[in-house]
Scaffold this motif. Sequence first.
Motif, PDB file in Angstrom:
ATOM      1  N   ASP A  64       1.471   1.992  -3.448  1.00  0.00           N
ATOM      2  CA  ASP A  64      -0.197   2.384  -4.397  1.00  0.00           C
ATOM      3  C   ASP A  64       0.381   0.765  -4.755  1.00  0.00           C
ATOM      4  OD1 ASP A  64      -0.090   5.204  -3.495  1.00  0.00           O
ATOM      5  OD2 ASP A  64       1.422   5.324  -5.227  1.00  0.00           O
ATOM      6  N   THR A 123      -2.690  -2.237  -4.492  1.00  0.00           N
ATOM      7  CA  THR A 123      -3.797  -2.747  -3.876  1.00  0.00           C
ATOM      8  C   THR A 123      -3.656  -4.231  -3.613  1.00  0.00           C
ATOM      9  OG1 THR A 123      -5.238  -2.524  -5.354  1.00  0.00           O
ATOM     10  CG2 THR A 123      -5.107  -1.102  -3.634  1.00  0.00           C
ATOM     11  N   ASN A 140       0.904  -0.915  -0.451  1.00  0.00           N
ATOM     12  CA  ASN A 140      -0.474  -0.129  -0.070  1.00  0.00           C
ATOM     13  C   ASN A 140       0.582   1.001  -0.225  1.00  0.00           C
ATOM     14  OD1 ASN A 140      -2.744  -1.427   2.115  1.00  0.00           O
ATOM     15  ND2 ASN A 140      -2.405  -1.512  -0.288  1.00  0.00           N
TER      16      ASN A 140
END
Length: 158
Positions: free
Chosen positions: A79, A81, A76
Amino acid sequence: MIKLDPEHIHLLLDEPIYVLHEHFDAVVSEPSAELEKPQISNHKGENKKGIVIINHDDNSELMSQEDETFLFKGLNALDLTLEDVLITYSEDSLDDSIEFKKQIFFSSNPDPEKLYKVETIGGVQYLECDSLQSIRPDIELQKKFWIALKTLFNRLAK
């Protein structure tokens, strides 16, 4: 009173049903496919960015909740997921239709020569690490993992 079809009796009982054909004059069909239990997938995530994470551990689990939480703290921060990656427990569970550009391999028995080093083979970048269970409690391994993760995703400070 509504009569229940014999083929639906399995919906009322949790235990196995045995039909003794000499005492039963109707044909009982197998339960329909839509009533069967869903298969447990060997994968988790959607692989939208072509990143495969293999959690090769002795217990053949996909990943414990603690390990997943720890892993995604790092992902995370970059960036990424669960939608961006595909998590599996073995290279054998990957079929040829799964395309990826990066692979992170966690192992309880990693190759010491490849450990925490990004290697490019055939256009795919590979990173081999200790098991997440080993990395999580060890600050030094966490530092090595974070630096290797940033290297893999070209996020080192310039």
